[in-house]
Design an enzyme around this catalytic site. Sequence first.
Site, PDB file in Angstrom:
ATOM      1  N   ARG A  14     -10.976   3.609   5.382  1.00 10.68           N
ATOM      2  CA  ARG A  14     -10.291   2.344   5.678  1.00 10.68           C
ATOM      3  C   ARG A  14     -10.614   1.986   7.123  1.00 10.68           C
ATOM      4  NH1 ARG A  14      -3.810   1.875   6.454  1.00 10.68           N
ATOM      5  NH2 ARG A  14      -3.687  -0.374   6.871  1.00 10.68           N
ATOM      6  N   HIS A  15     -10.807   0.719   7.382  1.00 12.86           N
ATOM      7  CA  HIS A  15     -11.122   0.200   8.721  1.00 12.86           C
ATOM      8  C   HIS A  15     -10.109   0.719   9.744  1.00 12.86           C
ATOM      9  CE1 HIS A  15      -7.617  -2.401   8.252  1.00 12.86           C
ATOM     10  NE2 HIS A  15      -8.013  -2.502   7.004  1.00 12.86           N
ATOM     11  N   GLU A  95      -9.948  -5.854   0.876  1.00 10.83           N
ATOM     12  CA  GLU A  95      -8.563  -5.425   0.615  1.00 10.83           C
ATOM     13  C   GLU A  95      -8.047  -6.193  -0.602  1.00 10.83           C
ATOM     14  OE1 GLU A  95      -6.056  -3.081   2.328  1.00 10.83           O
ATOM     15  OE2 GLU A  95      -5.851  -3.647   0.210  1.00 10.83           O
TER      16      GLU A  95
HETATM   17  O1  LIG Z   1      -1.407  -5.623   4.575  1.00  8.65           O
HETATM   18  C1  LIG Z   1      -2.377  -5.126   3.946  1.00  8.65           C
HETATM   19  O2  LIG Z   1      -3.411  -5.707   3.617  1.00  8.65           O
HETATM   20  C2  LIG Z   1      -2.231  -3.683   3.520  1.00  8.65           C
HETATM   21  C3  LIG Z   1      -3.190  -2.775   4.237  1.00  8.65           C
HETATM   22  O3  LIG Z   1      -3.159  -3.043   5.625  1.00  8.65           O
HETATM   23  O4  LIG Z   1      -0.934  -3.252   3.833  1.00  8.65           O
HETATM   24  P1  LIG Z   1      -0.200  -2.169   2.902  1.00  8.65           P
HETATM   25  O5  LIG Z   1      -0.698  -0.828   3.412  1.00  8.65           O
HETATM   26  O6  LIG Z   1       1.257  -2.412   3.120  1.00  8.65           O
HETATM   27  O7  LIG Z   1      -0.654  -2.408   1.474  1.00  8.65           O
END
Ligand SMILES: O=C(O)[C@@H](CO)OP(=O)(O)O
Length: 262
Positions: A14-15, A95
């Site tokens: 993950r970045h 994402e």
């Molecule tokens: O906001 C987002 O895109 C994700 C990852 O950063 O958040 P979460 O980890 O809460 O899914």
Amino acid sequence: MSDNEKRYKIIILRHGESEWNKSNLFCGWVDVPLSDKGKDQAVSTANLILQSKENFNPTLVFTSKLTRSCQTANIILEKLNKQYLDIYRSWRLNERHYGKLQGETKSVILAKFGKEKYMYWRRAYEGCPPPSTLDDKFCGTNDERYKNIDLEPGEPLPVAESLKMVVHRLMPYFNNFIKPKLIDNNTILIVTHGSVVRALIKEVYQISDEDIININIPNGIPMVITLDENFEAVGDYFYLDPEIAKIEAEKVARQGFENHHK
Ligand SMILES: O=C(O)[C@@H](CO)OP(=O)(O)O
């Protein structure tokens, strides 16, 4: 393992921390840059690869179409002195689209909808946030990130995604585009996002819908996936810094709960 047994290595991560990770905002397809900490994490990522006893030598790189992923990859390649490597970028490594939650503060959504709904949207395999609409400030489909993405015939333009939907748009790309490249490259680097890492390991390691709920992905810690000549998993995945990965993943899990007491 006999010498002639083929092994493919995927270094996936993950970045680094983004500006919205830092502010605990739902991000998804909103194209925010790395924070200064995220840039430092990317340098540490490269050092973990350089110092690994496996002497990884990635010869091909994959990123999403989002800046935080591309920035992280650029910093890593500069540190590895491998800026000459070919990079393939695809929205299929983006994402998950967080729909109407994009731009919202996590603790506010937690307070408004409660823990069960909050975690269902964040981590349940079928958890899909409310869909975005054209007039949404952060995630309307008129957003430039929607231009020129390659959709298969009949494939819908994402306006909100569950992890299951990420699996469905990722795996054809992984199976039909990335795997053939592995044959010629043996070791590849994929710099992507938490949901994409979760989607890939769920498929490669047959992790159940229940167990995937508890898996959170830290920023910037390389994970190693080993596949055999049939692209079947060999052993389990592992992080190049397991201790830090565990600590950071627990912080990801707790995001939004910092000031939540019920
Ligand atoms: O906001 C987002 O895109 C994700 C990852 O950063 O958040 P979460 O980890 O809460 O899914």
